[in-house]
Write an enzyme that holds these catalytic residues in place. Structure first.
Site, PDB file in Angstrom:
ATOM      1  N   GLY A  30     -16.981   8.894   9.817  1.00  0.00           N
ATOM      2  CA  GLY A  30     -18.099   8.464   8.990  1.00  0.00           C
ATOM      3  C   GLY A  30     -19.218   9.493   8.967  1.00  0.00           C
ATOM      4  CB  CYS A  39     -26.563   6.097  19.566  1.00  0.00           C
ATOM      5  SG  CYS A  39     -25.537   6.019  18.157  1.00  0.00           S
TER       6      CYS A  39
HETATM    7  N1  PLP Z   1     -23.156   5.173  10.213  1.00  0.00           N
HETATM    8  C1  PLP Z   1     -23.181   3.944  10.765  1.00  0.00           C
HETATM    9  C2  PLP Z   1     -23.998   2.871  10.121  1.00  0.00           C
HETATM   10  C3  PLP Z   1     -22.454   3.693  11.940  1.00  0.00           C
HETATM   11  O1  PLP Z   1     -22.509   2.481  12.497  1.00  0.00           O
HETATM   12  C4  PLP Z   1     -21.684   4.735  12.503  1.00  0.00           C
HETATM   13  C5  PLP Z   1     -20.948   4.519  13.777  1.00  0.00           C
HETATM   14  O2  PLP Z   1     -21.456   3.965  14.729  1.00  0.00           O
HETATM   15  C6  PLP Z   1     -21.674   5.984  11.869  1.00  0.00           C
HETATM   16  C7  PLP Z   1     -22.430   6.165  10.740  1.00  0.00           C
HETATM   17  C8  PLP Z   1     -20.857   7.116  12.407  1.00  0.00           C
HETATM   18  O3  PLP Z   1     -19.488   6.911  12.121  1.00  0.00           O
HETATM   19  P1  PLP Z   1     -18.373   7.744  12.931  1.00  0.00           P
HETATM   20  O4  PLP Z   1     -18.383   7.237  14.323  1.00  0.00           O
HETATM   21  O5  PLP Z   1     -17.080   7.457  12.237  1.00  0.00           O
HETATM   22  O6  PLP Z   1     -18.752   9.180  12.822  1.00  0.00           O
END
Ligand code: PLP
Length: 395
Positions: free
Chosen positions: A75, A328
């Site tokens: 993501g 995080c």
């Molecule tokens: N955006 C949102 C809203 C998320 O919850 C997350 C993951 O926690 C991400 C971006 C990042 O995604 P990825 O872990 O696939 O890089």
């Protein structure tokens, strides 16, 4: 090692358990069908067909065309790629409009861009986490390349009115990207009826594997790739495809599409019962974020006088997995930027806990959580321990 059957897993916004149907579909592509999808012979071509099927399945979940799906590594990459593309399209437009509550996959990227000279406007939210659309519209200038606003907040589950934002963007002739990483598989999406230009998703939030995602790029929108090299993904993302994971994402999308209605109702009922019962049993508990415009699976609660780090540690001893706002920041004393943006006050911000339900949660999980959470909070209130500092993780 702690296995999944030993824990009460209420952290489905951090990541989700792989669906067994997904594992079954991906394994042969790690073992038997290892050909390169770009090879000319049949052994490679069959793998290309599997990727095409995955693309069709993801497109079906999003209500768009298969050609509008670009597979990525996560993501975060999808979010970065959408913004980078917009900035590359026109050197005269180096302004990004974003919000105060984005995931670090957007806000840290915007922060880095601003240090390199790009202008960034950050739109505020109110106490319920709702966006100020007038402020958003007035932040747009002739230099604006893109608006990037999440569809659902990962900490509170609050949903932004993305169709209204898309309409503002269309009227003002700027691109609109939405981080839908927490939304895909949880609520119904039909991009064919929308003016959203690009949308990010991540497989591990919908019972697929980690390390694979996708970016929807509307066929009406120009796109410049961030990764340059081979001609994979129709020249929009170079690099030999992560075949097994892409196949898995396709299957996860198919499972999500068929489960969507029933699952959202079941998960919402669990979340609502959890929230109502905790509010009844634990005095001075607050729900953070708009309770109507919200994902069906997320409950973000603050317990007055309780530090979330201490609560997490004690819940961990009961094998209950949840987060302090977002994973995080788990273990960090830094308060959630989302709750700070909502101006909820120090006590409420420090005590915030995110419980997120999903496909594999059972009524037994719910019952246990409803015993454990109130007793942990009342124990902590009687002890009021000092907060614990650990290194932040990174989800
Ligand atoms: N955006 C949102 C809203 C998320 O919850 C997350 C993951 O926690 C991400 C971006 C990042 O995604 P990825 O872990 O696939 O890089």
């Amino acid at each position: 090692m702690i296995s999944s059957d030993q824990v009460i897993y209420l952290d489905n916004n951090a990541t989700t358990q792989l669906d067994p149907a997904v594992i079954e579909e991906m394994l042969p592509f790690l073992i038997k069908y290892f050909g390169n999808p770009s090879s000319g012979y049949g052994f490679g071509a069959q793998v290309r067909s599997a990727i095409d099927l995955a693309r069709q399945r993801v497109a079906a979940l999003l209500g768009c065309e298969p050609g509008e799906i670009v597979f990525t590594s996560c993501g975060t990459e999808s979010n970065n790629a959408a913004i980078n593309s917009a900035l590359q399209l026109d050197p005269a437009r180096q302004h990004v409009v974003t919000t105060a509550v984005e995931h670090s996959a957007t806000w840290r990227h915007c922060d880095a861009l601003s240090k390199r000279g790009c202008a960034v406007s950050t739109i505020s939210v109110d106490g319920d986490g709702n966006l100020d659309l007038e402020e958003l519209e007035s932040a747009i200038t002739p230099q604006t390349a893109i608006i990037s606003a999440m569809w659902a907040n990962n900490e509170t589950g609050v949903l932004f009115p993305v169709e209204r934002i898309a309409e503002i963007a269309r009227r003002k002739r700027v691109l609109f990207h939405t981080d839908a990483i927490q939304v895909v598989g949880k609520i119904r999406i039909r991009l064919a009826d929308s003016t959203i230009n690009s949308l990010s998703l991540s497989a591990h939030k919908l019972h697929g594997p980690k390390g694979v995602g996708a970016l929807y790029v509307s066929k009406r929108s120009a796109f410049k790739p961030s990764l340059i090299g081979g001609s994979q993904e129709n020249n929009r993302r170079a690099g030999t495809e992560n075949v097994a994971s892409i196949v898995a994402l396709g299957k996860a999308a198919e499972c999500a599409a068929s489960a969507l209605g029933e699952e959202a109702t079941r998960v919402r009922a669990m979340r609502d019962r959890f929230e109502t019962t905790v509010l009844e049993k634990v005095p001075d508990t607050f729900v953070n974020g708009d309770r109507t415009a919200r994902l069906p699976n997320t409950s973000n609660l603050s317990f007055a006088g309780v530090e979330s780090d201490a609560a997490l540690m004690m819940l961990d001893r009961h094998q209950l997995c949840c987060s302090a706002g977002s994973a995080c920041r788990t273990g960090s004393l830094e308060a959630s930027h989302v709750l700070r943006a909502m101006k909820l006050g120090a006590d409420r911000t420090r005590g915030s806990m995110r419980f997120s339900f999903g496909r594999f949660n059972t009524e037994a999980d719910l019952e246990k959580a409803l015993e454990i959470v109130p007793s942990v909070i009342s124990k902590l209130r009687s002890l009021s321990p000092a907060p614990v500092v650990r290194e932040p993780a990174g989800v």
